[in-house]
Structures are given as C-alpha cells and as structure tokens.
Design a protein around this motif. Structure first.
Motif, PDB file in Angstrom:
ATOM      1  N   MET A   1       0.823  -1.210   0.000  1.00  6.87           N
ATOM      2  CA  MET A   1       0.000   0.000   0.000  1.00  6.87           C
ATOM      3  C   MET A   1       0.857   1.260   0.000  1.00  6.87           C
ATOM      4  O   MET A   1       0.446   2.312  -0.500  1.00  6.87           O
ATOM      5  CB  MET A   1      -0.919   0.021   1.225  1.00  6.87           C
ATOM      6  N   LEU A   2       2.042   1.160   0.566  1.00  7.39           N
ATOM      7  CA  LEU A   2       2.948   2.308   0.637  1.00  7.39           C
ATOM      8  C   LEU A   2       3.776   2.491  -0.632  1.00  7.39           C
ATOM      9  O   LEU A   2       4.483   3.485  -0.777  1.00  7.39           O
ATOM     10  CB  LEU A   2       3.898   2.153   1.837  1.00  7.39           C
ATOM     11  N   SER A   3       3.695   1.512  -1.539  1.00 13.95           N
ATOM     12  CA  SER A   3       4.550   1.542  -2.723  1.00 13.95           C
ATOM     13  C   SER A   3       3.835   2.141  -3.925  1.00 13.95           C
ATOM     14  O   SER A   3       2.608   2.182  -3.995  1.00 13.95           O
ATOM     15  CB  SER A   3       5.008   0.123  -3.076  1.00 13.95           C
ATOM     16  N   ASN A   4       4.630   2.576  -4.899  1.00 16.41           N
ATOM     17  CA  ASN A   4       4.078   3.108  -6.148  1.00 16.41           C
ATOM     18  C   ASN A   4       3.423   2.006  -6.972  1.00 16.41           C
ATOM     19  O   ASN A   4       2.557   2.282  -7.798  1.00 16.41           O
ATOM     20  CB  ASN A   4       5.181   3.781  -6.975  1.00 16.41           C
ATOM     21  N   GLU A   5       3.847   0.754  -6.740  1.00 17.46           N
ATOM     22  CA  GLU A   5       3.295  -0.370  -7.509  1.00 17.46           C
ATOM     23  C   GLU A   5       1.785  -0.429  -7.368  1.00 17.46           C
ATOM     24  O   GLU A   5       1.070  -0.608  -8.355  1.00 17.46           O
ATOM     25  CB  GLU A   5       3.914  -1.686  -7.027  1.00 17.46           C
ATOM     26  N   LEU A   6       1.284  -0.248  -6.148  1.00 13.83           N
ATOM     27  CA  LEU A   6      -0.157  -0.285  -5.931  1.00 13.83           C
ATOM     28  C   LEU A   6      -0.814   0.994  -6.430  1.00 13.83           C
ATOM     29  O   LEU A   6      -1.849   0.959  -7.096  1.00 13.83           O
ATOM     30  CB  LEU A   6      -0.476  -0.496  -4.450  1.00 13.83           C
ATOM     31  N   THR A   7      -0.212   2.132  -6.109  1.00 12.40           N
ATOM     32  CA  THR A   7      -0.778   3.422  -6.509  1.00 12.40           C
ATOM     33  C   THR A   7      -0.951   3.510  -8.021  1.00 12.40           C
ATOM     34  O   THR A   7      -1.991   3.950  -8.521  1.00 12.40           O
ATOM     35  CB  THR A   7       0.120   4.573  -6.022  1.00 12.40           C
ATOM     36  N   ASP A   8       0.060   3.062  -8.748  1.00  9.95           N
ATOM     37  CA  ASP A   8       0.039   3.159 -10.210  1.00  9.95           C
ATOM     38  C   ASP A   8      -0.983   2.218 -10.850  1.00  9.95           C
ATOM     39  O   ASP A   8      -1.447   2.469 -11.965  1.00  9.95           O
ATOM     40  CB  ASP A   8       1.429   2.848 -10.780  1.00  9.95           C
TER      41      ASP A   8
ATOM     42  N   MET B   1      -3.928   1.108  -9.233  1.00 10.82           N
ATOM     43  CA  MET B   1      -5.065   1.029  -8.324  1.00 10.82           C
ATOM     44  C   MET B   1      -6.361   0.658  -9.039  1.00 10.82           C
ATOM     45  O   MET B   1      -7.135  -0.179  -8.567  1.00 10.82           O
ATOM     46  CB  MET B   1      -5.229   2.354  -7.582  1.00 10.82           C
ATOM     47  N   ASP B   2      -6.648   1.265 -10.170  1.00 11.10           N
ATOM     48  CA  ASP B   2      -7.879   0.985 -10.902  1.00 11.10           C
ATOM     49  C   ASP B   2      -7.922  -0.481 -11.318  1.00 11.10           C
ATOM     50  O   ASP B   2      -8.929  -1.176 -11.123  1.00 11.10           O
ATOM     51  CB  ASP B   2      -7.980   1.901 -12.121  1.00 11.10           C
ATOM     52  N   ASP B   3      -6.818  -0.957 -11.857  1.00 10.89           N
ATOM     53  CA  ASP B   3      -6.702  -2.350 -12.299  1.00 10.89           C
ATOM     54  C   ASP B   3      -6.801  -3.311 -11.116  1.00 10.89           C
ATOM     55  O   ASP B   3      -7.475  -4.348 -11.193  1.00 10.89           O
ATOM     56  CB  ASP B   3      -5.364  -2.538 -13.017  1.00 10.89           C
ATOM     57  N   VAL B   4      -6.140  -2.959 -10.012  1.00 10.20           N
ATOM     58  CA  VAL B   4      -6.146  -3.824  -8.824  1.00 10.20           C
ATOM     59  C   VAL B   4      -7.556  -3.984  -8.272  1.00 10.20           C
ATOM     60  O   VAL B   4      -7.966  -5.089  -7.887  1.00 10.20           O
ATOM     61  CB  VAL B   4      -5.197  -3.275  -7.737  1.00 10.20           C
ATOM     62  N   MET B   5      -8.323  -2.914  -8.254  1.00  7.56           N
ATOM     63  CA  MET B   5      -9.687  -3.000  -7.738  1.00  7.56           C
ATOM     64  C   MET B   5     -10.560  -3.900  -8.630  1.00  7.56           C
ATOM     65  O   MET B   5     -11.459  -4.576  -8.139  1.00  7.56           O
ATOM     66  CB  MET B   5     -10.306  -1.613  -7.605  1.00  7.56           C
ATOM     67  N   ASP B   6     -10.271  -3.927  -9.929  1.00 15.87           N
ATOM     68  CA  ASP B   6     -10.992  -4.845 -10.822  1.00 15.87           C
ATOM     69  C   ASP B   6     -10.630  -6.295 -10.500  1.00 15.87           C
ATOM     70  O   ASP B   6     -11.495  -7.183 -10.528  1.00 15.87           O
ATOM     71  CB  ASP B   6     -10.664  -4.545 -12.287  1.00 15.87           C
ATOM     72  N   ILE B   7      -9.353  -6.545 -10.193  1.00 12.92           N
ATOM     73  CA  ILE B   7      -8.923  -7.898  -9.813  1.00 12.92           C
ATOM     74  C   ILE B   7      -9.631  -8.330  -8.539  1.00 12.92           C
ATOM     75  O   ILE B   7     -10.136  -9.452  -8.426  1.00 12.92           O
ATOM     76  CB  ILE B   7      -7.387  -7.949  -9.632  1.00 12.92           C
ATOM     77  N   VAL B   8      -9.686  -7.428  -7.559  1.00 12.87           N
ATOM     78  CA  VAL B   8     -10.376  -7.714  -6.288  1.00 12.87           C
ATOM     79  C   VAL B   8     -11.841  -8.063  -6.554  1.00 12.87           C
ATOM     80  O   VAL B   8     -12.379  -9.030  -6.000  1.00 12.87           O
ATOM     81  CB  VAL B   8     -10.287  -6.508  -5.332  1.00 12.87           C
ATOM     82  N   SER B   9     -12.489  -7.282  -7.392  1.00 13.17           N
ATOM     83  CA  SER B   9     -13.905  -7.510  -7.689  1.00 13.17           C
ATOM     84  C   SER B   9     -14.123  -8.840  -8.391  1.00 13.17           C
ATOM     85  O   SER B   9     -15.057  -9.591  -8.061  1.00 13.17           O
ATOM     86  CB  SER B   9     -14.455  -6.365  -8.542  1.00 13.17           C
TER      87      SER B   9
END
Length: 258
Positions: free
Chosen positions: A69-76, A78-86
């Motif tokens: 969460m503290l890294s740029n990897e997640l920030t960059d 984020m939109d894609d990651v939330m789709d994976i979660v869903s």
C-alpha cells in the motif's frame, strides 16, 4: 516466480492454501491475481464438490499488504487492482462447490472479506476476526459490504464496519460471522466436519446454494463497483494517509474527517 496460492486435490475435495506465511498471508497483488485465477478455474470443475480455503502458518490472512500500500506499484495500478479484487470476489461467490474457510489466527480486512465469501467459516478458538478497513481510513472491499449485509443485515453490518474492532472467535460466532468453533490446532474436529459434509447429498446442497445465491449476482456486482469507486476516493483522503502513517508508526491515528 514462486506461487503464493497452492491447490491440492483429493477425491472430490480441493484445498486452496494462501501461502505467504512470513507476512501472515497478507494479500498483495500477486495473491489477488492467483486467487482470482484459482477460483475462476474451480468454477468449471464438476468433479470437485468441496473447496477448503486456508492460510499457511499462524494466520488465515492478516488483511491487505501494508508495505505494498505504501509503494508506487499499488498506486500506479489502483484501478486495475480494484478490478482484480472484484473479479476474485465474484468468482468466489459464484463457486458451485460447497466452500469452507478454515480460519486460524487473524482473518482481518480483505482476509475477512475472502473468508465471508464461503458457505461455512470454521474458526479456531484463538482466532481474531476484524473488518478493520476503517482503521486506515478505507472502506471494505472484496465484497465485504455485501457479505456482511448477507450475514448481519444492513444496519448491523454498517455498525460493525464503523467499529472496526478485533473480535474473538466466540463473539464472531454469536454475531453469526463464524459458523463453527474448533479448539486451537484441533485438525481432527475439522476433518470430522469435512467427513460429515462428504456424507451429505452434495448435489442437493449445491443446487440450494445456486438457487439462493444466483439471484444476488447482480447485486454483488453493483456493490463491488461501488466499493471500487469508494476505495479510489478514500485513497486520496487525508484520513487514509494519516491511517497508514499511524499504522507504520504503531500509534493511534488522528483522523480529521477529510
């Protein structure tokens, strides 16, 4: 790169293990992707009727990976990651097999959302259960709102999310968040639970599951979209930044409602 989600098959049972024991199975992007793929594939396995989900080591899952969460990897991403979660949550909810989450240690944050997607939660007595996104200024994701509403009703779900407290297994059982309690390290009782399930008319159970859940697929999809939108908003708040900072500094956060 070594996998962090492992699947073992034995007869009509698939055992899915989250394997980041050094991080108490904290959920990072890689684990989300592998869980999403694993459950998408399991949906098509007609020879499998029972799925067991567990964590390796001393925890089921301590929640989201704070380091990531503290890294740029997640920030960059984020939109894609939330789709994976869903997608992960939807595949878990649509799973035709009877799914049991075997909880030991912590089941917190998205780790609890994942457990709640199952049909049964069997928890060891010393387990710690928490929907604690609010502690870092976020909202539950992974279907957390939907799954809590299913088990508790909207008002109790809302209040539990707002409290964000860590519950003992007994309290979670009384609320209806845990279905069975076994003693710490008591694998025999869990195996007995699974054996009884194997002796049941599983085809009938699967059909009932489909009848009850299929009418909710659209509602879950809509709620996942709202969780995504809400989480993207929360990531830009002062409270989120303060929550993460306080967590790292191991102090109580000073939220401002901004």
């Amino acid at each position: 790169m070594e996998k962090v989600v492992h699947v073992q098959y034995e007869g009509n049972i698939a055992t899915v293990t989250m394997s980041r024991p050094e991080a108490m199975n904290a959920v990072n992007i890689k684990m989300m992707e592998e869980l999403e793929l694993t459950f998408r594939e399991l949906k098509e396995r007609e020879d499998i009727q029972i799925v067991i989900l567990k964590g390796e080591g001393r925890a089921f899952s301590a929640g989201g990976d704070i380091k990531q969460m503290l890294s740029n990897e997640l920030t960059d991403r984020m939109d894609d990651v939330m789709d994976i979660v869903s997608n992960m949550a939807m595949h878990m909810y649509q799973l035709p097999q009877i799914m049991i989450s075997h909880v030991q240690g912590a089941a917190a944050g998205i780790g609890l959302s994942i457990a709640l997607s199952s049909d049964y939660i069997v928890a060891e007595r010393a387990s710690k259960i928490a929907m604690n996104f609010i502690g870092i200024g976020l909202v539950p994701d992974g279907g957390g709102h939907f799954f809590l509403k299913e088990r508790l009703g909207a008002e109790r779900a809302k209040q539990l999310i707002w409290q964000g407290k860590v519950m003992e297994a007994e309290e979670a059982y009384r609320l209806g968040l845990v279905d069975e309690i076994v003693e710490n390290g008591d694998t025999a009782s869990f195996e007995t639970f699974i054996k009884k399930l194997q002796q049941a008319p599983l085809k009938s159970m699967q059909e009932t599951k489909y009848i009850l859940r299929s009418s909710n697929y659209e509602q879950l999809a809509q709620m996942l979209q709202k969780e995504k939108a809400g989480q993207l908003k929360m990531k830009d708040t002062e409270d989120y930044r303060e929550g993460i900072k306080a967590f790292v500094e191991k102090r109580a956060p000073q939220f401002k409602g901004k």
